[in-house]
Design a protein around this motif. Structure first.
Motif, mmCIF file in Angstrom:
data_model
loop_
_atom_site.group_PDB
_atom_site.id
_atom_site.type_symbol
_atom_site.label_atom_id
_atom_site.label_comp_id
_atom_site.label_asym_id
_atom_site.label_seq_id
_atom_site.Cartn_x
_atom_site.Cartn_y
_atom_site.Cartn_z
ATOM 1 N N CYS A 168 0.900 -1.209 0.235
ATOM 2 C CA CYS A 168 0.026 -0.009 0.025
ATOM 3 C C CYS A 168 0.903 1.305 -0.008
ATOM 4 C CB CYS A 168 -0.847 0.075 1.333
ATOM 5 S SG CYS A 168 -1.930 1.548 1.230
ATOM 6 N N TRP A 169 0.704 2.022 -1.007
ATOM 7 C CA TRP A 169 1.528 3.158 -1.135
ATOM 8 C C TRP A 169 0.934 4.524 -0.800
ATOM 9 C CZ3 TRP A 169 6.769 2.921 -2.414
ATOM 10 C CH2 TRP A 169 7.236 1.741 -2.612
ATOM 11 N N GLU A 170 -0.276 4.382 -0.257
ATOM 12 C CA GLU A 170 -1.074 5.732 0.165
ATOM 13 C C GLU A 170 -0.632 6.173 1.338
ATOM 14 O OE1 GLU A 170 -4.734 5.031 -2.999
ATOM 15 O OE2 GLU A 170 -5.383 5.313 -0.748
ATOM 16 N N LEU A 171 -0.297 7.458 1.578
ATOM 17 C CA LEU A 171 0.163 7.942 2.792
ATOM 18 C C LEU A 171 -0.858 7.819 3.951
ATOM 19 C CD1 LEU A 171 2.708 9.236 4.251
ATOM 20 C CD2 LEU A 171 1.959 11.274 3.426
ATOM 21 N N PRO A 172 -2.210 8.251 3.580
ATOM 22 C CA PRO A 172 -3.149 8.173 4.787
ATOM 23 C C PRO A 172 -3.353 6.759 5.499
ATOM 24 C CG PRO A 172 -4.097 9.518 3.022
ATOM 25 C CD PRO A 172 -2.496 8.894 2.440
ATOM 26 N N THR A 173 -3.073 5.846 4.505
ATOM 27 C CA THR A 173 -3.147 4.377 5.216
ATOM 28 C C THR A 173 -2.168 3.973 5.984
ATOM 29 O OG1 THR A 173 -4.780 3.635 3.380
ATOM 30 C CG2 THR A 173 -3.413 2.013 4.593
ATOM 31 N N GLN A 174 -0.922 4.394 5.347
ATOM 32 C CA GLN A 174 0.267 4.086 6.051
ATOM 33 C C GLN A 174 0.401 4.745 7.706
ATOM 34 O OE1 GLN A 174 2.497 5.568 2.764
ATOM 35 N NE2 GLN A 174 3.184 3.324 2.236
ATOM 36 N N ILE A 175 0.091 6.137 7.443
ATOM 37 C CA ILE A 175 0.059 6.945 8.926
ATOM 38 C C ILE A 175 -0.992 6.032 9.822
ATOM 39 C CG2 ILE A 175 -0.588 8.911 9.870
ATOM 40 C CD1 ILE A 175 2.200 9.281 8.370
ATOM 41 N N ASP A 176 -2.099 5.669 9.361
ATOM 42 C CA ASP A 176 -3.141 5.011 10.259
ATOM 43 C C ASP A 176 -2.147 3.555 10.621
ATOM 44 O OD1 ASP A 176 -5.001 6.844 9.959
ATOM 45 O OD2 ASP A 176 -6.130 5.869 8.441
#
Length: 92
Positions: free
Chosen positions: A21-29
């Motif tokens: 997963c390369w999407e920042l919002p998901t990674q921060i979560d």
């Protein structure tokens, strides 16, 4: 890459989050969840949370927010945040 948490003294990996997963919002979560679940299990040291992200094609403002609580945990543990931007990393 997504989120690689490691000891910066010896490169030992503590965690690999948000696989593929390369999407920042998901990674921060995912990072915040890991911090909350592992704060008491992780001794103070020299750590890095390296987030490899790609710009979302449909992004138009807003995005991820790293909470004050997560920043406090990171400071307590001695963890730096690296933001590694990769162009078109998850796109074919």
């Amino acid at each position: 890459m997504p989120v690689n948490i490691y000891n910066s003294d010896n490169s030992e990996r503590l965690a690999w989050l948000s696989d593929d997963c390369w999407e920042l919002p998901t990674q921060i979560d995912d990072l915040e969840t890991w911090l909350n679940n592992n704060e008491s299990k992780t001794p103070t040291g020299n750590y890095v949370a390296d987030i490899g992200f790609d710009i979302r094609k449909d992004a138009c403002g807003g995005g991820a927010v790293l909470s004050v609580n997560s920043m406090a945990i990171m400071a307590k543990l001695g963890m730096e945040l690296f933001l590694s931007e990769y162009p078109d990393s998850g796109e074919e």
